[in-house]
Design a protein around this motif. Structure first.
Motif, mmCIF file in Angstrom:
data_model
loop_
_atom_site.group_PDB
_atom_site.id
_atom_site.type_symbol
_atom_site.label_atom_id
_atom_site.label_comp_id
_atom_site.label_asym_id
_atom_site.label_seq_id
_atom_site.Cartn_x
_atom_site.Cartn_y
_atom_site.Cartn_z
ATOM 1 N N ARG A 268 0.857 -1.199 0.000
ATOM 2 C CA ARG A 268 0.000 0.000 0.000
ATOM 3 C C ARG A 268 0.886 1.241 0.000
ATOM 4 O O ARG A 268 1.861 1.326 0.750
ATOM 5 N N SER A 269 0.542 2.200 -0.846
ATOM 6 C CA SER A 269 1.291 3.455 -0.905
ATOM 7 C C SER A 269 0.527 4.550 -0.188
ATOM 8 O O SER A 269 -0.677 4.440 0.052
ATOM 9 N N ALA A 270 1.251 5.612 0.157
ATOM 10 C CA ALA A 270 0.614 6.748 0.820
ATOM 11 C C ALA A 270 -0.310 7.445 -0.168
ATOM 12 O O ALA A 270 0.067 7.670 -1.318
ATOM 13 N N GLU A 303 3.350 2.282 -10.274
ATOM 14 C CA GLU A 303 3.742 2.378 -8.862
ATOM 15 C C GLU A 303 4.180 1.024 -8.321
ATOM 16 O O GLU A 303 5.110 0.936 -7.511
ATOM 17 N N LEU A 304 3.528 -0.053 -8.769
ATOM 18 C CA LEU A 304 3.923 -1.389 -8.339
ATOM 19 C C LEU A 304 5.325 -1.716 -8.835
ATOM 20 O O LEU A 304 6.170 -2.212 -8.069
ATOM 21 N N SER A 305 5.590 -1.441 -10.102
ATOM 22 C CA SER A 305 6.913 -1.694 -10.658
ATOM 23 C C SER A 305 7.983 -0.908 -9.910
ATOM 24 O O SER A 305 9.052 -1.430 -9.581
ATOM 25 N N ALA A 306 7.681 0.376 -9.610
ATOM 26 C CA ALA A 306 8.643 1.216 -8.888
ATOM 27 C C ALA A 306 8.887 0.690 -7.476
ATOM 28 O O ALA A 306 10.026 0.665 -6.995
ATOM 29 N N ALA A 307 7.830 0.245 -6.812
ATOM 30 C CA ALA A 307 7.970 -0.276 -5.451
ATOM 31 C C ALA A 307 8.812 -1.544 -5.433
ATOM 32 O O ALA A 307 9.667 -1.731 -4.556
ATOM 33 N N LEU A 308 8.599 -2.432 -6.396
ATOM 34 C CA LEU A 308 9.351 -3.686 -6.428
ATOM 35 C C LEU A 308 10.822 -3.446 -6.739
ATOM 36 O O LEU A 308 11.683 -4.216 -6.303
ATOM 37 N N GLY A 310 12.417 -0.768 -5.740
ATOM 38 C CA GLY A 310 13.000 0.051 -4.679
ATOM 39 C C GLY A 310 13.050 1.523 -4.982
ATOM 40 O O GLY A 310 13.739 2.282 -4.301
ATOM 41 N N LEU A 311 12.313 1.971 -6.000
ATOM 42 C CA LEU A 311 12.298 3.389 -6.360
ATOM 43 C C LEU A 311 11.337 4.186 -5.495
ATOM 44 O O LEU A 311 11.408 5.407 -5.455
ATOM 45 N N ASP A 312 10.407 3.518 -4.826
ATOM 46 C CA ASP A 312 9.442 4.195 -3.961
ATOM 47 C C ASP A 312 9.414 3.476 -2.614
ATOM 48 O O ASP A 312 8.679 2.512 -2.429
ATOM 49 N N PRO A 313 10.237 3.937 -1.666
ATOM 50 C CA PRO A 313 10.298 3.256 -0.372
ATOM 51 C C PRO A 313 9.131 3.577 0.556
ATOM 52 O O PRO A 313 8.951 2.907 1.583
ATOM 53 N N ALA A 314 8.328 4.592 0.211
ATOM 54 C CA ALA A 314 7.248 5.042 1.105
ATOM 55 C C ALA A 314 6.016 4.168 0.928
ATOM 56 O O ALA A 314 4.970 4.613 0.449
ATOM 57 N N ILE A 315 6.137 2.895 1.294
ATOM 58 C CA ILE A 315 5.033 1.959 1.139
ATOM 59 C C ILE A 315 4.862 1.128 2.392
ATOM 60 O O ILE A 315 5.782 0.995 3.204
ATOM 61 N N GLU A 316 3.674 0.589 2.562
ATOM 62 C CA GLU A 316 3.392 -0.345 3.643
ATOM 63 C C GLU A 316 3.233 -1.744 3.052
ATOM 64 O O GLU A 316 2.985 -1.892 1.864
ATOM 65 N N GLY A 317 3.344 -2.760 3.901
ATOM 66 C CA GLY A 317 3.202 -4.127 3.434
ATOM 67 C C GLY A 317 4.552 -4.812 3.352
ATOM 68 O O GLY A 317 5.571 -4.281 3.814
ATOM 69 N N SER A 318 4.593 -5.996 2.764
ATOM 70 C CA SER A 318 5.826 -6.771 2.718
ATOM 71 C C SER A 318 6.167 -7.198 1.297
ATOM 72 O O SER A 318 5.292 -7.484 0.481
ATOM 73 N N ILE A 319 7.480 -7.222 1.018
ATOM 74 C CA ILE A 319 8.032 -7.754 -0.223
ATOM 75 C C ILE A 319 9.132 -8.724 0.200
ATOM 76 O O ILE A 319 10.142 -8.302 0.772
#
Length: 506
Positions: A268-270, A303-308, A310-319
């Motif tokens: 989840r993102s902010a 946003e999912l691609s960026a989160a996976l 590591g381009l968007d660290p401001a997320i909740e949840g687990s990878i």
């Protein structure tokens, strides 16, 4: 029908390379004229001349049978020529409405700027609704996905009142339903007197919507035909010169998928404005599997691609990565060291630095691991040697020298350079977003073959694409992303209609 735009004997060179050689093209009012050719065939260069971006070195341009010389795009716009470019011409910090106003009559109209902007926002909403586009005129362009930016470019040209429309790969990042609505609208515009040039690689679009089709190869015009009288196989033959094997269901035959390689839970993102872009994503990628993620652009895929990655660290949840554990603290370079490979949707804006050389763009992926010495004292000879080997192995055409700028490569060859860098070391995780966007049949087939080879070598591949044909051709499992979460999953062979229904569900 009267000829709206005619280009005759056009010549153009870039850095000593002849991009156009005595090229001819014309489009009539009341028709959709498709322009086909491989990446690097000269299609975009020819249309950029028609739109005033480039000046021809030879030849003549006629608009409504009158010779013209354009001093720039604004001059072409005064002749009611508008072009939707494959690589966007948007000002990222501006809102959608502010970008569209740059080329709109309201930019210099009467009344205050705020009043004119408000009137334009109403126009945008009305036109977007007619096309079936979900666009907020007040959203900043830098927050939009690639697919959403493409829709803005289309709206910008249509609202500026262009009567000669040049559309460069207009459906490359649209879903089936969006593409159908757009091309239906474009067809209706042509029947009301507009002249439409459709630059595309999608043969089905040509067969369905085009009145004529011209094929280019090697900077020259090869032939103009009636698409209703030729088969798709003949169009492919004219375009590439030989037959191309396209991946299909038979190429999904493989060993069963392996263990879970990457597990995502509750991502989840902010929230930026209202609903968060990622709103509880659950996803599991298995070794030796291509997981295709379908969906309308702007539903959290980027946003999912960026989160996976590591381009968007401001997320909740687990990878969680197999044999490693929690990835949340791992940087982008750390994930690359863990054998992540990324093929972003925006190859020129994110994947490559156009002002750097081919060798530098290839080698930059291994600078941090010390292969080329210190970042302050690079071993450029080793970098160039590696780049030379990779360019040959991945058949990157158009590289005359390794120190030439990457921006001079065509779309397909730029993408092959990205693949050469990302697959230079066997990846464990591949994140591919719209990997064949805007590529011709041959280049698309080569990209797809690389993804299949990575899967067969044991990588877990996440394929994000708005092109449902691409998803169905390559994927072993298919997920659908809507409003920031994966709402449905399908085993292959999947029901296309069921996937389409899930894509538009709310």
């Amino acid at each position: 029908m009267a000829t709206a735009l005619q280009l005759t004997g056009i010549g153009k060179s870039f850095d000593g390379f002849k991009a156009l050689i005595d090229a001819d093209f014309s489009v009539r009012r009341g028709e959709v004229h498709a322009l086909l050719g491989e990446n690097g065939a000269g299609k975009s260069s020819l249309m950029n001349i028609a739109a005033g971006l480039y000046a021809p070195e030879a030849g003549q341009i006629l608009v409504d049978d009158n010779p013209v010389q354009f001093s720039g795009p604004r001059d072409a716009a005064r002749h009611h020529i508008g072009m939707v470019h494959q690589h966007f011409k948007l000002v990222k910090p501006f809102t959608v409405a502010e970008n569209i106003m740059l080329g709109h009559p309201l930019a210099t109209g009467e009344g205050s700027h705020r009043k004119r902007l408000g009137a334009l926002e109403a126009e945008i909403r009305a036109k977007a609704a007619a096309l079936g586009f979900d666009i907020d005129p007040r959203q900043r362009t830098e927050r939009l996905s690639i697919a959403e930016q493409h829709r803005v470019e289309i709206l910008k040209v249509l609202l500026a009142g262009a009567r000669i429309l040049i559309l460069d790969e207009p459906t490359a990042v649209l879903t089936d339903q969006e593409a159908e609505r757009l091309l239906s609208t474009v067809h209706a515009l042509s029947r009301n007197g507009a002249a439409v040039v459709l630059v595309t690689h999608k043969m089905a679009d040509v067969k369905t919507w085009a009145d004529r089709v011209t094929v280019m190869r090697g900077g020259r015009t090869v032939r103009t035909v009636d698409p209703r009288t030729v088969a798709i196989a003949e169009l492919v033959q004219l375009t590439v010169g030989d037959s191309i094997a396209l991946p299909g269901a038979e190429q999904r035959t493989r060993a069963p998928a392996g263990e879970a390689r990457l597990t995502v839970r509750g991502l989840r993102s902010a929230p930026a404005a209202g609903r968060p872009a990622l709103d509880g994503v659950d996803l599991t990628l298995h070794a030796g599997e291509i997981y295709g993620l379908a969906g309308v652009g702007g539903n959290g895929q980027s946003e999912l691609s960026a989160a996976l990655m590591g381009l968007d660290p401001a997320i909740e949840g687990s990878i969680t990565l197999q044999d490693f554990g929690d990835l949340r603290a791992a940087t982008t370079s750390g994930r690359r060291a863990l054998q992540f490979a990324a093929i972003p949707a925006d190859r020129y804006g994110i994947a490559l630095a156009g002002a750097l050389s081919v060798a530098e763009n290839f080698g930059i992926g291994q600078v941090h691991d010390g292969r080329y010495g210190s970042p302050w004292r690079l071993d450029t000879k080793q970098m160039e040697a590696d780049a030379k080997t990779a360019v040959a192995a991945f058949d990157v055409q158009g590289v005359r020298q390794l120190d030439q700028k990457a921006a001079l490569l065509s779309g397909g060859n730029a993408q092959k350079l990205v693949l050469a860098r990302e697959f230079g070391r066997a990846p464990r995780i591949v994140l591919a977003h719209s990997p064949s966007r805007g590529l011709d049949v041959r280049a698309s087939a080569e990209v797809h073959a690389r993804l299949l080879a990575a899967r067969d070598a044991g990588a877990a591949v996440l394929l994000i694409s708005e092109d449902l044909d691409e998803v169905l051709a390559l994927s072993d499992r298919v997920g659908v992303m809507t409003r920031g979460r994966i709402v449905a999953e399908f085993e292959q062979p999947a029901d296309r209609q069921a996937i389409g229904q899930a894509m538009v569900s709310r």
